[in-house]
Write an enzyme that holds these catalytic residues in place. Structure first.
Site, short mmCIF file in Angstrom:
data_model
loop_
_atom_site.label_atom_id
_atom_site.label_comp_id
_atom_site.label_asym_id
_atom_site.label_seq_id
_atom_site.Cartn_x
_atom_site.Cartn_y
_atom_site.Cartn_z
N TYR A 25 0.83 -1.19 0.00
CA TYR A 25 0.00 0.00 0.00
C TYR A 25 0.88 1.25 0.00
CZ TYR A 25 -3.97 -2.98 1.13
OH TYR A 25 -4.94 -3.94 1.10
N HIS A 184 -10.77 3.92 6.66
CA HIS A 184 -9.63 3.06 6.33
C HIS A 184 -9.12 2.27 7.53
CE1 HIS A 184 -9.63 5.87 2.90
NE2 HIS A 184 -9.17 4.84 2.24
N ARG A 214 -4.71 8.01 -8.60
CA ARG A 214 -3.99 6.85 -8.11
C ARG A 214 -4.73 5.61 -8.59
NH1 ARG A 214 -5.89 4.14 -3.64
NH2 ARG A 214 -3.76 3.59 -3.00
N ASN A 216 -5.86 1.45 -7.59
CA ASN A 216 -6.03 0.39 -6.59
C ASN A 216 -6.42 -0.86 -7.36
OD1 ASN A 216 -6.07 -0.81 -4.09
ND2 ASN A 216 -8.13 -0.10 -3.57
N GLU A 259 -9.08 -0.07 -10.06
CA GLU A 259 -9.76 1.21 -9.91
C GLU A 259 -8.78 2.34 -10.23
OE1 GLU A 259 -12.67 -0.10 -6.17
OE2 GLU A 259 -11.07 1.38 -5.88
N TYR A 310 -7.37 -9.48 2.89
CA TYR A 310 -8.18 -8.26 2.92
C TYR A 310 -8.77 -7.97 1.53
CZ TYR A 310 -9.55 -3.39 3.27
OH TYR A 310 -10.28 -2.23 3.22
N LYS A 311 -8.00 -8.21 0.49
CA LYS A 311 -8.48 -7.95 -0.86
C LYS A 311 -9.47 -9.02 -1.34
CE LYS A 311 -4.65 -5.14 -2.62
NZ LYS A 311 -5.46 -4.04 -3.17
#
Length: 332
Positions: A25, A184, A214, A216, A259, A310-311
């Site tokens: 991250y 977050h 950015r 993701n 994204e 988490y993803k």
């Protein structure tokens, strides 16, 4: 959707997100409107992007909003920001697609033309009686991006308005009114490294006419844009089912989900507009672009377990690595 049936423009403009063979991250912010060349084409010329999925994705958004109107909410103090966002997006569409989009100002009124949608709408800024829908709903039915509006107060940013139909494992309705830091909270590793605190400080320094962006990413099963927590019973079980399918089906069903997130300071309200444009490409199409195939395989193989969990793809991460490796071994 097989690689053979993926529209060419969806590959050509796909924003492959990895610059190296490892991923952690980070804020990974860069100025918007800068073209990025890839082995398959390019992306990033504009803040808003229309592709061959335009009509289908807008129809999907209308269906989602019809069944769950809570996907669009504007807290009362954010109504001026919704107008600001609508006008800003119209200006961005005009800049990116001047042949089909046009915003004209005439004697205190605006005339908005969207030839792709057959829309010609005259309106008075700030007067809801001059639009057929609320401003965020009106413009949200003309862009493929999800829209989140953040109010800046008390030294923080707060999610106080938005139209989010294509969330990835989160709930806009649940997050409404929460601070940027609170939202977050569940993300692993980011607080120890200070990424979220740095990101908020950066966002609070954003200037109008200087948008940033950015990326993701994640993996997902099926060509489904709506992965909100509200619909988890519809898509959650698919993550286990994909383990038992054959290789051809696995490559067609598992998608690299990216994204492109644009961050724009709205000029009139001072709020921050957070745009989320979601792209999906099946692994079989990714594998046809050799540098993408090799890099995705390396990133997935090295990714820490807590991040893969988490993803949402820990259950089939190893199979994805093996599948990509097998494609490498048979490549000419």
């Amino acid at each position: 959707m097989s690689a053979d049936t993926v529209a060419r423009d969806l590959v050509r403009t796909f924003p492959f997100p990895f610059a190296g063979d490892t991923y952690r991250y980070s804020t990974n912010l860069e100025p918007a409107r800068q073209s990025v060349q890839t082995p398959a084409g390019r992306w990033g010329d504009a803040v808003v992007h229309i592709d061959s999925g335009y009509a289908a994705e807008l129809a999907e958004r209308r269906a989602i909003l019809s069944s769950d109107p809570s996907r669009m909410q504007v807290l009362p103090h954010m109504r001026p920001a919704a107008w600001d966002a609508m006008l800003t997006l119209m200006q961005e569409l005009t800049l990116a697609y001047p042949d089909t989009m046009r915003l004209d100002r005439e004697a205190g009124t605006f005339l908005w033309t969207n030839r792709r949608r057959g829309i010609e709408q005259r309106f008075v800024y700030g007067d809801p009686s001059t639009l057929p829908q609320e401003p965020l709903a009106f413009i949200g039915d003309q862009v493929q991006e999800d829209i989140v509006l953040l109010d800046q107060r008390e030294g923080q940013l707060f999610v106080d308005a938005g139209l989010v139909s294509f969330a990835s494992n989160w709930s806009f309705g649940f997050d409404l009114g929460m601070s940027f830091i609170e939202i977050h909270g569940p993300v692993p590793r980011v607080h120890d490294t200070g990424v979220i605190a740095r990101a908020q400080k950066f966002l609070m320094r954003l200037q109008p006419d200087a948008p940033y962006r950015r990326t993701n990413w994640s993996l997902s099963v099926g060509r489904r844009l709506d992965l909100s927590t509200e619909t988890y019973p519809d898509w959650g079980p698919e993550r286990g089912r994909v383990l038992s399918v054959d290789d051809a089906t696995f490559g067609a069903e598992v998608h690299l989900r990216v994204e492109v997130q644009h961050l724009v300071r709205l000029p009139e309200s001072g709020c921050v507009m957070f745009l989320i444009r979601t792209y999906l490409l099946p692994l079989e199409a990714v594998a046809e672009v050799e540098p993408w195939r090799d890099r995705l395989m390396a990133v997935l193989a090295e990714l820490p377990e807590d991040m893969a969990d988490y993803k949402g793809f820990l259950a089939y991460r190893d199979r994805a690595v093996d599948w990509l490796a097998a494609r490498k071994s048979v490549a000419p």
